[in-house]
Design a protein around this motif. Structure first.
Motif, short mmCIF file in Angstrom:
data_model
loop_
_atom_site.label_atom_id
_atom_site.label_comp_id
_atom_site.label_asym_id
_atom_site.label_seq_id
_atom_site.Cartn_x
_atom_site.Cartn_y
_atom_site.Cartn_z
N ARG A 205 -24.88 38.57 -11.21
CA ARG A 205 -23.86 38.58 -10.35
C ARG A 205 -24.04 36.83 -9.99
NH1 ARG A 205 -26.09 39.24 -5.26
NH2 ARG A 205 -28.17 39.39 -5.94
N ILE A 206 -23.22 36.27 -8.47
CA ILE A 206 -23.34 34.85 -8.18
C ILE A 206 -22.88 35.67 -6.87
CG2 ILE A 206 -22.64 32.63 -7.78
CD1 ILE A 206 -21.55 32.47 -10.25
N GLY A 207 -23.59 35.37 -5.97
CA GLY A 207 -23.32 35.77 -4.73
C GLY A 207 -22.91 37.37 -4.72
N ALA A 208 -21.74 37.56 -3.84
CA ALA A 208 -20.95 38.84 -3.91
C ALA A 208 -19.78 39.04 -5.40
CB ALA A 208 -19.56 39.06 -3.38
N PHE A 209 -20.05 37.73 -6.91
CA PHE A 209 -18.93 37.61 -7.50
C PHE A 209 -20.00 39.20 -8.51
CE2 PHE A 209 -17.55 33.99 -5.29
CZ PHE A 209 -15.72 35.26 -5.03
N THR A 210 -19.47 39.79 -9.05
CA THR A 210 -20.62 40.54 -10.12
C THR A 210 -19.49 40.65 -11.58
OG1 THR A 210 -18.85 42.38 -9.22
CG2 THR A 210 -20.91 41.83 -7.89
N LEU A 211 -20.21 40.45 -12.07
CA LEU A 211 -19.48 40.64 -13.78
C LEU A 211 -18.94 41.90 -14.12
CD1 LEU A 211 -20.69 38.82 -16.29
CD2 LEU A 211 -22.44 40.45 -17.03
N ASP A 212 -18.84 42.45 -13.41
CA ASP A 212 -17.70 44.04 -13.51
C ASP A 212 -16.41 43.43 -13.80
OD1 ASP A 212 -18.66 43.82 -11.04
OD2 ASP A 212 -18.93 45.94 -11.33
N LYS A 213 -15.85 43.12 -13.14
CA LYS A 213 -15.16 41.83 -12.57
C LYS A 213 -14.82 40.35 -12.98
CE LYS A 213 -14.36 45.08 -9.05
NZ LYS A 213 -15.89 45.50 -8.69
N SER A 214 -14.98 40.37 -14.10
CA SER A 214 -14.80 39.46 -14.70
C SER A 214 -13.83 39.68 -16.11
CB SER A 214 -16.20 38.24 -15.09
OG SER A 214 -17.22 38.74 -16.31
N MET A 215 -13.29 38.43 -16.84
CA MET A 215 -12.74 38.57 -17.56
C MET A 215 -13.54 37.92 -18.93
SD MET A 215 -8.98 37.05 -15.79
CE MET A 215 -9.14 35.21 -15.74
N THR A 216 -13.04 38.71 -19.98
CA THR A 216 -13.81 37.79 -21.56
C THR A 216 -12.53 36.96 -21.30
OG1 THR A 216 -12.19 38.98 -22.41
CG2 THR A 216 -14.86 39.88 -22.15
N MET A 217 -12.59 36.28 -22.44
CA MET A 217 -11.95 33.97 -22.64
C MET A 217 -10.52 34.96 -22.42
SD MET A 217 -12.91 31.68 -21.41
CE MET A 217 -12.26 30.12 -22.68
N ASP A 218 -10.23 35.53 -23.80
CA ASP A 218 -9.40 36.38 -24.34
C ASP A 218 -8.42 37.44 -23.05
OD1 ASP A 218 -9.91 35.51 -27.02
OD2 ASP A 218 -10.36 37.84 -27.55
N GLU A 219 -9.21 37.63 -22.50
CA GLU A 219 -8.21 38.49 -21.46
C GLU A 219 -7.80 37.65 -19.95
OE1 GLU A 219 -10.36 42.72 -20.33
OE2 GLU A 219 -11.80 40.79 -19.28
N ALA A 220 -8.53 36.39 -20.01
CA ALA A 220 -8.12 34.77 -19.51
C ALA A 220 -7.17 34.41 -19.57
CB ALA A 220 -9.45 34.24 -18.98
N PHE A 221 -6.89 34.44 -21.16
CA PHE A 221 -5.90 33.69 -21.18
C PHE A 221 -4.37 34.69 -21.20
CE2 PHE A 221 -8.91 31.05 -24.85
CZ PHE A 221 -8.24 30.60 -23.79
N GLU A 222 -4.28 36.15 -21.12
CA GLU A 222 -3.40 36.64 -21.28
C GLU A 222 -2.89 36.62 -19.52
OE1 GLU A 222 -3.49 41.53 -21.44
OE2 GLU A 222 -4.84 40.65 -22.93
N TRP A 223 -4.27 36.54 -18.77
CA TRP A 223 -3.66 36.93 -17.53
C TRP A 223 -3.29 35.37 -16.93
CZ3 TRP A 223 -5.21 33.80 -12.90
CH2 TRP A 223 -4.61 33.57 -12.07
N ILE A 224 -3.47 34.38 -17.32
CA ILE A 224 -3.08 33.40 -17.23
C ILE A 224 -1.21 32.66 -18.24
CG2 ILE A 224 -3.19 30.56 -18.38
CD1 ILE A 224 -5.68 30.67 -17.89
N ALA A 225 -1.21 33.55 -18.90
CA ALA A 225 -0.03 34.03 -19.49
C ALA A 225 1.79 34.60 -19.13
CB ALA A 225 0.03 34.35 -20.66
N LYS A 226 0.76 35.85 -18.34
CA LYS A 226 1.65 36.55 -17.26
C LYS A 226 1.64 35.20 -16.01
CE LYS A 226 -0.42 41.35 -18.90
NZ LYS A 226 -0.73 41.88 -18.67
N GLU A 227 0.60 35.01 -15.26
CA GLU A 227 0.62 34.35 -13.84
C GLU A 227 1.68 32.96 -14.74
OE1 GLU A 227 -0.71 34.68 -11.44
OE2 GLU A 227 -1.07 36.61 -11.76
N LYS A 228 1.96 32.02 -15.49
CA LYS A 228 3.02 31.05 -15.94
C LYS A 228 4.39 32.18 -15.83
CE LYS A 228 -0.13 27.88 -18.27
NZ LYS A 228 0.02 27.13 -19.95
#
Length: 234
Positions: A205-228
C-alpha cells in the motif's frame, strides 16, 4: 482513468503497477515510457530489484504529483531471515557471520517489534542511493569504503510478525516515507543477538492505493493498447 482524450497520457495518468521480481523501478518506467511514446513518465518511490509490489507511475502532467505520492504512508509485508547478516542487509549480497538463532523465541521477536514501533531514529544502509558529499553512498560501499551515516527520524506506525518459522519471520510494517525495511531487518537482528537480513519484500500500500488494485506489466500493456485504440477512434 479517463479515456476521453487522444493524448490522455500527456494530460496525465496514474498507473498502479505490481513491480516484477528482479526488475528495477526504472525498468518499469522505461518499458511504460517506450510503450506510450512520451518522455514524461516517473515513479513515486523506488523499490529495490528484489522487492515486488506497488509502484505508482505518473505520466505527463501528473508527474507533478510524484512528490505528493512519495510522502504518503506505506505498508510492506515480507520476511526476515535470522541467524546471519549481509553487507546490503538483503539478498543482494551473500549471508555471512552465521550465528545460532535457536534461543530466540516468538515472544522475544514480538517484543523487539514493539521496541521499533513509533517514532524512532534509523541509520540508512550503506548500500543505498543516499548522497554523502555529493556521492551516492552505495558507490563508496562498492569500493569497500565505510562512512558514518547520520540516523534519520522515521515513524513505524505498525510492526508485527504475522508468522514465525525460524529462522524465517514473516512481518507486516506500516511506516513513514524514508523508512528502510532493510535497516529494520538489520536492527531486529542486532536486538535478537543473532543477526538478520531482509529475505523478501512486497509493498502492499501507498497512501490509499492498494496492491490489489494494481496491474501486472502485461495487464498494463493491454490497458495502454486499449486506451490508444479508443483515442484513435475519437
Amino acid at each position: 482513468m479517463q479515456n476521453d482524450h487522444k493524448n490522455i497520457f500527456e494530460e496525465g495518468q496514474v498507473l498502479l503497477i505490481n513491480k516484477p521480481l528482479e526488475w528495477t523501478s526504472f525498468d518499469v518506467v522505461r518499458k511504460i515510457r517506450n510503450t506510450i511514446k512520451i518522455k514524461k513518465v516517473g515513479h513515486a518511490g523506488t523499490l529495490d530489484p528484489l522487492a515486488t509490489g506497488m509502484l505508482i507511475l505518473c505520466t505527463g502532467k501528473f508527474t507533478k504529483r510524484i512528490n505528493e505520492y512519495m510522502a504518503q504512508e506505506k505498508e510492506y509485508t515480507g520476511t526476515f531471515t535470522l541467524g546471519a547478516v549481509t553487507p546490503t542487509y538483503d539478498l543482494e549480497s551473500e549471508p555471512q557471520d552465521f550465528k545460532d538463532y535457536n534461543s530466540v523465541t516468538p515472544e522475544q521477536l514480538q517484543a523487539i517489534a514493539a521496541q521499533f514501533t513509533g517514532e524512532i531514529m534509523q541509520v540508512p544502509p550503506m548500500h543505498s542511493a543516499i548522497k554523502k558529499d555529493g556521492i551516492r553512498v552505495y558507490e563508496l560501499a562498492r569500493k569497500g569504503q565505510t562512512i558514518e551515516l547520520d540516523p534519520r527520524r522515521i515513524t513505524i506506525k505498525e510492526f508485527e510478525f504475522t508468522k514465525i518459522e525460524m529462522p524465517v519471520a514473516h512481518f507486516r510494517v506500516v511506516c513513514s516515507t524514508g523508512t528502510y525495511i532493510r535497516s529494520l531487518a538489520n536492527d531486529v537482528g542486532k536486538a535478537a543477538g543473532c543477526g538478520a537480513y531482509l529475505s523478501s519484500l512486497c509493498r502492499t500500500r501507498i497512501g490509499a492505493f492498494t496492491l490489489d488494485k494494481s496491474m501486472t506489466m502485461d495487464e498494463a500493456f493491454e490497458w495502454i493498447a486499449k486506451e490508444k485504440a479508443m483515442g484513435n477512434r475519437e
